[in-house]
Design a protein around this motif. Structure first.
Motif, mmCIF file in Angstrom:
data_model
loop_
_atom_site.group_PDB
_atom_site.id
_atom_site.type_symbol
_atom_site.label_atom_id
_atom_site.label_comp_id
_atom_site.label_asym_id
_atom_site.label_seq_id
_atom_site.Cartn_x
_atom_site.Cartn_y
_atom_site.Cartn_z
ATOM 1 N N LYS A 86 0.884 -1.163 0.000
ATOM 2 C CA LYS A 86 0.000 0.000 0.000
ATOM 3 C C LYS A 86 0.919 1.208 0.000
ATOM 4 O O LYS A 86 2.001 1.183 0.602
ATOM 5 C CB LYS A 86 -0.946 0.011 1.185
ATOM 6 N N GLY A 87 0.519 2.254 -0.719
ATOM 7 C CA GLY A 87 1.413 3.402 -0.791
ATOM 8 C C GLY A 87 0.917 4.490 -1.701
ATOM 9 O O GLY A 87 -0.283 4.618 -1.965
ATOM 10 N N GLY A 88 1.869 5.271 -2.206
ATOM 11 C CA GLY A 88 1.565 6.411 -3.048
ATOM 12 C C GLY A 88 2.363 6.386 -4.333
ATOM 13 O O GLY A 88 3.418 5.754 -4.427
ATOM 14 N N ASP A 89 1.851 7.086 -5.331
ATOM 15 C CA ASP A 89 2.426 7.094 -6.664
ATOM 16 C C ASP A 89 2.215 8.477 -7.259
ATOM 17 O O ASP A 89 1.133 9.050 -7.153
ATOM 18 C CB ASP A 89 1.687 6.032 -7.492
ATOM 19 N N ILE A 90 3.244 9.028 -7.872
ATOM 20 C CA ILE A 90 3.096 10.261 -8.635
ATOM 21 C C ILE A 90 3.634 10.001 -10.036
ATOM 22 O O ILE A 90 4.687 9.374 -10.192
ATOM 23 C CB ILE A 90 3.813 11.460 -7.968
ATOM 24 N N GLY A 91 2.884 10.416 -11.045
ATOM 25 C CA GLY A 91 3.293 10.180 -12.416
ATOM 26 C C GLY A 91 3.017 11.360 -13.324
ATOM 27 O O GLY A 91 2.015 12.058 -13.164
ATOM 28 N N LEU A 92 3.926 11.573 -14.269
ATOM 29 C CA LEU A 92 3.757 12.563 -15.324
ATOM 30 C C LEU A 92 3.417 11.837 -16.616
ATOM 31 O O LEU A 92 4.069 10.842 -16.954
ATOM 32 C CB LEU A 92 5.049 13.360 -15.523
ATOM 33 N N TYR A 93 2.439 12.331 -17.348
ATOM 34 C CA TYR A 93 1.955 11.712 -18.577
ATOM 35 C C TYR A 93 2.217 12.681 -19.719
ATOM 36 O O TYR A 93 1.678 13.791 -19.749
ATOM 37 C CB TYR A 93 0.471 11.370 -18.441
ATOM 38 N N ILE A 94 3.069 12.249 -20.665
ATOM 39 C CA ILE A 94 3.540 13.129 -21.718
ATOM 40 C C ILE A 94 3.171 12.540 -23.076
ATOM 41 O O ILE A 94 3.489 11.383 -23.367
ATOM 42 C CB ILE A 94 5.069 13.293 -21.617
ATOM 43 N N GLY A 95 2.496 13.342 -23.915
ATOM 44 C CA GLY A 95 2.126 12.923 -25.259
ATOM 45 C C GLY A 95 3.063 13.521 -26.285
ATOM 46 O O GLY A 95 3.996 14.254 -25.957
ATOM 47 N N THR A 96 2.810 13.229 -27.543
ATOM 48 C CA THR A 96 3.634 13.782 -28.617
ATOM 49 C C THR A 96 3.486 15.297 -28.715
ATOM 50 O O THR A 96 4.341 15.966 -29.277
ATOM 51 C CB THR A 96 3.264 13.141 -29.964
ATOM 52 N N ASP A 97 2.409 15.836 -28.163
ATOM 53 C CA ASP A 97 2.170 17.280 -28.191
ATOM 54 C C ASP A 97 2.466 17.948 -26.845
ATOM 55 O O ASP A 97 2.019 19.057 -26.602
ATOM 56 C CB ASP A 97 0.742 17.576 -28.623
ATOM 57 N N GLY A 98 3.195 17.290 -25.955
ATOM 58 C CA GLY A 98 3.593 17.893 -24.688
ATOM 59 C C GLY A 98 2.980 17.235 -23.468
ATOM 60 O O GLY A 98 2.396 16.151 -23.539
ATOM 61 N N ILE A 123 -0.629 15.250 -14.686
ATOM 62 C CA ILE A 123 0.111 14.757 -13.535
ATOM 63 C C ILE A 123 -0.927 14.124 -12.620
ATOM 64 O O ILE A 123 -2.024 14.655 -12.461
ATOM 65 C CB ILE A 123 0.887 15.879 -12.817
ATOM 66 N N LYS A 124 -0.592 12.953 -12.056
ATOM 67 C CA LYS A 124 -1.527 12.245 -11.178
ATOM 68 C C LYS A 124 -0.827 11.836 -9.891
ATOM 69 O O LYS A 124 0.310 11.364 -9.909
ATOM 70 C CB LYS A 124 -2.054 10.974 -11.850
ATOM 71 N N LEU A 125 -1.519 12.025 -8.794
ATOM 72 C CA LEU A 125 -1.089 11.549 -7.487
ATOM 73 C C LEU A 125 -2.109 10.503 -7.057
ATOM 74 O O LEU A 125 -3.295 10.806 -6.967
ATOM 75 C CB LEU A 125 -1.033 12.696 -6.484
ATOM 76 N N LYS A 126 -1.632 9.253 -6.849
ATOM 77 C CA LYS A 126 -2.538 8.145 -6.549
ATOM 78 C C LYS A 126 -2.116 7.423 -5.280
ATOM 79 O O LYS A 126 -0.938 7.312 -4.986
ATOM 80 C CB LYS A 126 -2.543 7.136 -7.705
ATOM 81 N N GLY A 127 -3.096 6.919 -4.585
ATOM 82 C CA GLY A 127 -2.861 5.987 -3.507
ATOM 83 C C GLY A 127 -3.193 4.599 -4.029
ATOM 84 O O GLY A 127 -4.046 4.447 -4.905
ATOM 85 N N PHE A 128 -2.511 3.586 -3.526
ATOM 86 C CA PHE A 128 -2.805 2.227 -3.992
ATOM 87 C C PHE A 128 -2.693 1.237 -2.845
ATOM 88 O O PHE A 128 -2.011 1.476 -1.854
ATOM 89 C CB PHE A 128 -1.881 1.818 -5.155
ATOM 90 N N ALA A 129 -3.384 0.136 -2.999
ATOM 91 C CA ALA A 129 -3.331 -0.972 -2.038
ATOM 92 C C ALA A 129 -3.801 -2.220 -2.756
ATOM 93 O O ALA A 129 -4.576 -2.150 -3.710
ATOM 94 C CB ALA A 129 -4.214 -0.691 -0.832
ATOM 95 N N GLY A 130 -3.325 -3.370 -2.288
ATOM 96 C CA GLY A 130 -3.766 -4.609 -2.909
ATOM 97 C C GLY A 130 -2.849 -5.756 -2.584
ATOM 98 O O GLY A 130 -2.248 -5.817 -1.507
#
Length: 161
Positions: free
Chosen positions: A63-75, A79-86
């Motif tokens: 269980k924890g946290g995640d931060i991600g940047l999502y970049i396409g061909t146009d820039g 940005i997403k901040l997620k919690g997860f568990a499983g």
């Protein structure tokens, strides 16, 4: 005002994902990369780069946290901040972020498996956007705590302290 909000969201996300506590034997921290395909008004390939911090229990369940940047061909897309568990190889994720293309808040939910991910984002300015992807996040291992069942013949009591 919106620029200040974006910077504040990014700062909070980075601090939450990196954590501030001591690294323990059951903590896992990792950078990851991947490629998602997002289905909204059009099909968009997105490169993902992020950081994950997980507290893994004795069964290997994180269980924890995640931060991600999502970049396409146009820039930069989002940005997403997620919690997860499983469980070791499948975690549910819930979070929020910012959609730079629609200039609005977004909410996200999905599932992360061994090297695969899928879910749906809801952008206040862009509607529902399902996605699937592949990434470098594998299944979690059970922690090696140096005892608890070790020792001669696996009967415990004599393992390292």
């Amino acid at each position: 005002m919106r620029t200040h909000f974006k910077r504040s969201l990014l700062a909070v996300g980075v601090i939450a994902a990196l954590g501030t506590g001591q690294v323990q034997a059951d903590d896992e921290r990792q950078w990851y990369a991947g490629l998602n395909v997002q289905f909204g008004n059009k099909i968009v390939p997105l490169f993902v780069v992020g950081y994950r911090h997980a507290d893994v229990d004795n069964d290997g369940d994180p269980k924890g946290g995640d931060i991600g940047l999502y970049i396409g061909t146009d820039g930069l897309h989002s940005i997403k901040l997620k919690g997860f568990a499983g469980q070791r190889c499948a975690q549910g994720e819930l979070g929020a972020g910012f959609d730079f293309k629609a200039n609005s808040l977004l909410f996200t939910g999905g599932i992360q498996g061994g090297h695969i991910a899928g879910g749906v984002d809801y952008s206040m300015g862009g509607g529902f956007m399902p996605y699937v992807g592949a990434n470098t996040i594998s299944c979690y291992d059970k922690p090696n705590n140096g005892g608890g069942g070790g020792g001669y013949g696996g009967y415990g009591g004599y393992g390292p302290v």
